[in-house]
Scaffold this motif. Structure first.
Motif, PDB file in Angstrom:
ATOM      1  N   UNK A 102       0.832  -1.209   0.000  1.00  0.00           N
ATOM      2  CA  UNK A 102       0.000   0.000   0.000  1.00  0.00           C
ATOM      3  C   UNK A 102       0.864   1.256   0.000  1.00  0.00           C
ATOM      4  N   UNK A 103       1.834   1.314   0.904  1.00  0.00           N
ATOM      5  CA  UNK A 103       2.672   2.520   1.003  1.00  0.00           C
ATOM      6  C   UNK A 103       3.538   2.713  -0.238  1.00  0.00           C
ATOM      7  N   UNK A 104       3.784   1.632  -0.977  1.00  0.00           N
ATOM      8  CA  UNK A 104       4.571   1.731  -2.203  1.00  0.00           C
ATOM      9  C   UNK A 104       3.747   2.319  -3.347  1.00  0.00           C
ATOM     10  N   UNK A 105       2.434   2.014  -3.386  1.00  0.00           N
ATOM     11  CA  UNK A 105       1.619   2.402  -4.536  1.00  0.00           C
ATOM     12  C   UNK A 105       0.731   3.621  -4.291  1.00  0.00           C
ATOM     13  N   UNK A 106       0.390   3.920  -3.051  1.00  0.00           N
ATOM     14  CA  UNK A 106      -0.540   5.013  -2.769  1.00  0.00           C
ATOM     15  C   UNK A 106       0.154   6.092  -1.937  1.00  0.00           C
ATOM     16  N   UNK A 107      -0.155   7.351  -2.197  1.00  0.00           N
ATOM     17  CA  UNK A 107       0.438   8.447  -1.416  1.00  0.00           C
ATOM     18  C   UNK A 107      -0.296   8.648  -0.081  1.00  0.00           C
ATOM     19  N   UNK A 108      -0.260   7.617   0.751  1.00  0.00           N
ATOM     20  CA  UNK A 108      -0.930   7.697   2.050  1.00  0.00           C
ATOM     21  C   UNK A 108      -0.101   8.563   3.003  1.00  0.00           C
ATOM     22  N   UNK A 109      -0.713   9.056   4.072  1.00  0.00           N
ATOM     23  CA  UNK A 109       0.049   9.846   5.048  1.00  0.00           C
ATOM     24  C   UNK A 109       1.242   9.067   5.581  1.00  0.00           C
ATOM     25  N   UNK A 110       2.315   9.741   5.979  1.00  0.00           N
ATOM     26  CA  UNK A 110       3.554   9.061   6.397  1.00  0.00           C
ATOM     27  C   UNK A 110       3.353   8.035   7.515  1.00  0.00           C
ATOM     28  N   UNK A 111       2.445   8.297   8.438  1.00  0.00           N
ATOM     29  CA  UNK A 111       2.290   7.395   9.585  1.00  0.00           C
ATOM     30  C   UNK A 111       1.298   6.263   9.321  1.00  0.00           C
ATOM     31  N   UNK A 112       0.692   6.244   8.135  1.00  0.00           N
ATOM     32  CA  UNK A 112      -0.367   5.265   7.858  1.00  0.00           C
ATOM     33  C   UNK A 112       0.149   3.830   7.989  1.00  0.00           C
ATOM     34  N   UNK A 113       1.227   3.518   7.268  1.00  0.00           N
ATOM     35  CA  UNK A 113       1.747   2.161   7.299  1.00  0.00           C
ATOM     36  C   UNK A 113       2.307   1.780   8.649  1.00  0.00           C
ATOM     37  N   UNK A 114       3.016   2.700   9.299  1.00  0.00           N
ATOM     38  CA  UNK A 114       3.602   2.417  10.610  1.00  0.00           C
ATOM     39  C   UNK A 114       2.531   2.081  11.630  1.00  0.00           C
ATOM     40  N   UNK A 115       1.440   2.829  11.582  1.00  0.00           N
ATOM     41  CA  UNK A 115       0.358   2.587  12.534  1.00  0.00           C
ATOM     42  C   UNK A 115      -0.265   1.209  12.318  1.00  0.00           C
ATOM     43  N   UNK A 116      -0.507   0.846  11.055  1.00  0.00           N
ATOM     44  CA  UNK A 116      -1.097  -0.461  10.782  1.00  0.00           C
ATOM     45  C   UNK A 116      -0.189  -1.592  11.253  1.00  0.00           C
ATOM     46  N   UNK A 117       1.095  -1.494  10.946  1.00  0.00           N
ATOM     47  CA  UNK A 117       2.031  -2.538  11.346  1.00  0.00           C
ATOM     48  C   UNK A 117       2.060  -2.681  12.861  1.00  0.00           C
ATOM     49  N   UNK A 118       2.040  -1.564  13.564  1.00  0.00           N
ATOM     50  CA  UNK A 118       2.065  -1.619  15.027  1.00  0.00           C
ATOM     51  C   UNK A 118       0.806  -2.302  15.575  1.00  0.00           C
ATOM     52  N   UNK A 119      -0.337  -2.017  14.972  1.00  0.00           N
ATOM     53  CA  UNK A 119      -1.577  -2.612  15.449  1.00  0.00           C
ATOM     54  C   UNK A 119      -1.655  -4.108  15.143  1.00  0.00           C
ATOM     55  N   UNK A 120      -1.064  -4.514  14.022  1.00  0.00           N
ATOM     56  CA  UNK A 120      -1.153  -5.918  13.615  1.00  0.00           C
ATOM     57  C   UNK A 120      -0.052  -6.801  14.197  1.00  0.00           C
ATOM     58  N   UNK A 121       0.934  -6.204  14.832  1.00  0.00           N
ATOM     59  CA  UNK A 121       2.137  -6.961  15.199  1.00  0.00           C
ATOM     60  C   UNK A 121       1.871  -8.062  16.215  1.00  0.00           C
ATOM     61  N   UNK A 122       0.766  -7.991  16.954  1.00  0.00           N
ATOM     62  CA  UNK A 122       0.488  -9.005  17.973  1.00  0.00           C
ATOM     63  C   UNK A 122      -0.431 -10.119  17.490  1.00  0.00           C
ATOM     64  N   UNK A 123      -0.838 -10.060  16.230  1.00  0.00           N
ATOM     65  CA  UNK A 123      -1.790 -11.058  15.733  1.00  0.00           C
ATOM     66  C   UNK A 123      -1.111 -12.400  15.527  1.00  0.00           C
ATOM     67  N   UNK A 124      -1.871 -13.468  15.754  1.00  0.00           N
ATOM     68  CA  UNK A 124      -1.404 -14.821  15.513  1.00  0.00           C
ATOM     69  C   UNK A 124      -2.304 -15.477  14.471  1.00  0.00           C
ATOM     70  N   UNK A 125      -1.743 -16.386  13.710  1.00  0.00           N
ATOM     71  CA  UNK A 125      -2.503 -17.097  12.706  1.00  0.00           C
ATOM     72  C   UNK A 125      -3.151 -18.339  13.274  1.00  0.00           C
ATOM     73  N   UNK A 126      -3.827 -19.115  12.435  1.00  0.00           N
ATOM     74  CA  UNK A 126      -4.554 -20.301  12.901  1.00  0.00           C
ATOM     75  C   UNK A 126      -3.648 -21.381  13.459  1.00  0.00           C
ATOM     76  N   UNK A 127      -2.363 -21.352  13.094  1.00  0.00           N
ATOM     77  CA  UNK A 127      -1.436 -22.350  13.617  1.00  0.00           C
ATOM     78  C   UNK A 127      -0.682 -21.844  14.839  1.00  0.00           C
ATOM     79  N   UNK A 128      -0.905 -20.581  15.223  1.00  0.00           N
ATOM     80  CA  UNK A 128      -0.325 -20.062  16.449  1.00  0.00           C
ATOM     81  C   UNK A 128       1.043 -19.430  16.299  1.00  0.00           C
TER      82      UNK A 128
END
Length: 644
Positions: free
Chosen positions: A451-477
């Motif tokens: 997304x950050x490579x193709x769209x001119x999103x605000x500078x903190x957009x990608x950083x915020x998403x990564x921070x929010x998703x960093x604790x997620x686990x998948x179905x295998x744990x």
């Protein structure tokens, strides 16, 4: 898989990672005790998919006829099974019933097939005389019970007993697209569709038995109760009920009707559509006054169905709005196009976020935030719709329903869970492939980089998403799987070896229905084709230079010999299997030499040789299979009779 959503969903129940046939669901701890009861001498018991089948001694069932269905509630299902099986054993009636409470919930869930949903038990009277004897007695036996209305059937009196004319024995015909369909036989011997639509119909050559005439008259008489709306169109259908755009006959204005059928549309916890609709009414009352949710206009019960009446909000769903605007659908979008879309998307996201915060301020968790539950009004404002699984912010319970790609991890609840899904929406609006995150949460990070490579999103957009998703686990744990493509010069041999190792680890040569996990279509076509089965995987392994174990090739040969009605063709038939076998050095199995007599069951693929014609394929893993034709049925044995 070219199937409907209900058909596809059934293959998602038995395993969190791979498609599996429905009969593999883990329901041993909630099976109905009826299946383990002793039977009189001569009775046979077996299983077919999710059904336990009981066959009396020396009974020859007809090919088709009037069959009886019994519905039941989630709470009473076990008791009803006991009563009806007692009834059938005492009268020598063939019967089948769902094997567990989990199976019952699956075949009566919100997205189950509407035509067949609600069927807990099926009885097979041998003729109309037995039908006439059984129906009144069965209705009397079950007079204190209720259950979901079986839409494909005729209801007998005011009981949970229903009837339909259809096939007893498995018969199929070939549909226009080449796939098999359920069939019945006309008086002149032709096979025609055995219709299982969500409406009661009778083949034109079948006469209504006398015992059903009163029920048929009542069925066609309608109701005297006034229906105060004029339906304009159906917006959505599910097994729980429909959603309709309607006009109020008093005011003439548009309203939305949300319908709920009693005891139908169960969620994972057994909660039915009526309970959820009443809950949605309570939530809308709690959110009254917010301009970002529909106004509650009323709640009525008509024809035993419940209707929630709410404000019609003009506009398009965010799904439709986004796909009309999405710039990456064109091959070379301009910088101006990308910037305009980014401005629109970030504006919409801010409005949805504000609406969500308004809901939270009333102490409510939305729990069902996804693009089809967001309406974008013509003036650009947004509204949230569909609050059937909303809850109190303090409620830690996991919702029984969720949209793929927009479900919070089970360890999150309340505001945190909604905020997580809000971040999924932020990612989706720029890169609409959200369900990947359910398979592998590292995608949430790698897709954000796209997304950050193709769209001119605000500078903190990608950083915020990564921070929010960093604790997620998948179905295998796993916490953070390695990103193989994140380096400038990937080690392609290592990537290949990793993929091969994963394929090998997933192989199941001990199973007869499939060698590798894959598309559900393989369960209907024998599991051996190039398009959906083992041949395609083995061919790919051979092409990348990987070793192909001999027992995998043996499995492929055995599977093709076992197939009763294989098709010709490269992708979906025996030609593709033959090409694969030849590439693996098994030419003799692919095409015997001239003059060599094939062994029984051999399927030959050779240019000069005529292949078996494209005939009907029997769907072996459907959720509803008549008792006649169970692969193996043994007296007094409750062991699995499903697999050949």
């Amino acid at each position: 898989m070219k199937e409907t959503l209900p058909q596809l969903v059934t293959y998602c129940q038995a395993d969190p990672v791979f498609f599996e046939p429905v009969w593999r669901i883990p329901d041993d701890d909630n099976r109905f005790p009826t299946a383990r009861r002793p039977l009189p001498s001569g009775w046979r018991i077996g299983e077919s998919d999710l059904w336990v089948v009981l066959l009396p001694p020396e009974i020859a069932l007809p090919e088709q006829g009037w069959k009886i269905h019994v519905s039941g509630t989630d709470a009473d299902a076990g008791t009803v099974c006991d009563l009806v099986v007692d009834f059938c054993v005492s009268r020598n009636i063939a019967v089948k019933f769902l094997r567990s409470k989990m199976a019952m919930r699956l075949l009566n869930n919100k997205y189950a097939e509407r035509g067949g949903s609600g069927k807990l038990i099926t009885l097979y009277p041998v003729d109309e005389d037995q039908l006439s004897e059984v129906l009144p007695a069965l209705a009397e036996l079950l007079r204190d019970f209720t259950g979901p209305y079986i839409l494909s059937d005729l209801r007998y009196e005011d009981s949970p007993v229903y009837v339909r004319y259809g096939a007893f024995q498995p018969m199929t015909y070939t549909k226009s697209d080449g796939s098999p369909g359920y069939a019945i036989r006309t008086p002149d011997g032709q096979l025609v569709p055995d219709k299982r639509d969500p409406a009661f119909t009778v083949p034109e050559w079948v006469s209504i038995p006398e015992v059903l005439r009163e029920s048929v008259a009542k069925h066609g008489s309608g109701t005297e109760e006034e229906f105060p709306w004029q339906i304009e169109k159906a917006l959505h259908f599910s097994n729980g009920g429909g959603v309709y755009l309607a006009r109020d006959e008093a005011s003439g204005g548009y309203v939305v009707l949300v319908e709920a059928r009693p005891h139908a549309g169960l969620d994972a916890g057994g909660v039915d559509a009526v309970t959820r609709l009443a809950h949605e009414r309570d939530i809308l009352e709690r959110l009254s006054g917010l301009d970002c949710v529909p106004r509650l206009l009323g709640y009525r019960t008509i024809w035993e169905h419940h209707f929630l009446v709410e404000e019609y909000i003009e506009g398009k769903t965010l799904l439709d709005e986004m796909f009309e605007r999405y710039p990456l659908a064109s091959p070379d979008p301009s910088a101006e196009t990308l910037a305009a879309y980014t401005r629109w998307a970030t504006d919409i996201l801010a409005k949805v976020d504000h609406a969500l915060m308004s809901v939270h301020a009333r102490g409510v968790r939305f729990a069902d935030l996804h693009p089809e539950n967001i309406i974008v009004r013509p003036d650009g404002r947004v509204a949230l719709i569909d609050f059937e699984i909303a809850s109190d912010l303090t409620d830690p319970q996991i919702p029984g329903l969720a949209a793929a790609g927009f479900a919070a991890p089970k360890e999150l609840s309340g505001r945190a869970a909604d905020d997580y899904v809000m971040n999924c929406l932020r990612q989706w609006i720029f890169l609409p492939i959200a369900p990947l995150q359910d398979r592998d949460p590292v995608k949430l990070i790698s897709l954000t980089d796209v997304i950050t490579e193709h769209f001119p999103v605000p500078p903190a957009f990608g950083t915020r998403l990564v921070r929010q998703f960093s604790k997620a686990k998948g179905p295998l744990g796993e916490d953070r799987p390695a990103q193989m493509f994140s380096v400038e010069n990937p080690d392609w041999p290592a990537i290949r070896d990793s993929l091969v190792a994963g394929i090998t680890a997933s192989a199941t040569p001990d199973r007869k229905d499939r060698l590798f996990p894959g598309d559900p279509q393989q369960f209907a076509t024998g599991g051996f084709t190039v398009a959906n089965g083992a041949a395609g995987v083995l061919w790919a392994l051979r092409q990348v230079g990987a070793e192909v174990p001999s027992d995998y090739v043996d499995w492929l040969v055995t599977a093709t010999r076992r197939a009763s009605d294989p098709l010709p063709g490269l992708l979906n038939g025996l030609h593709g299997v033959a090409a694969t076998l030849e590439s693996l050095g098994r030419r003799r199995e692919a095409a015997p030499e001239r003059g060599e007599s094939p062994r029984p069951g051999d399927r030959l693929c050779r240019g000069q040789q005529q292949l078996p014609p494209a005939r009907r394929l029997l769907h072996r893993h459907r959720a509803q299979v008549p008792p006649v034709g169970v692969h193996r049925v043994r007296g007094g044995d409750t062991g699995r009779a499903r697999q050949p």
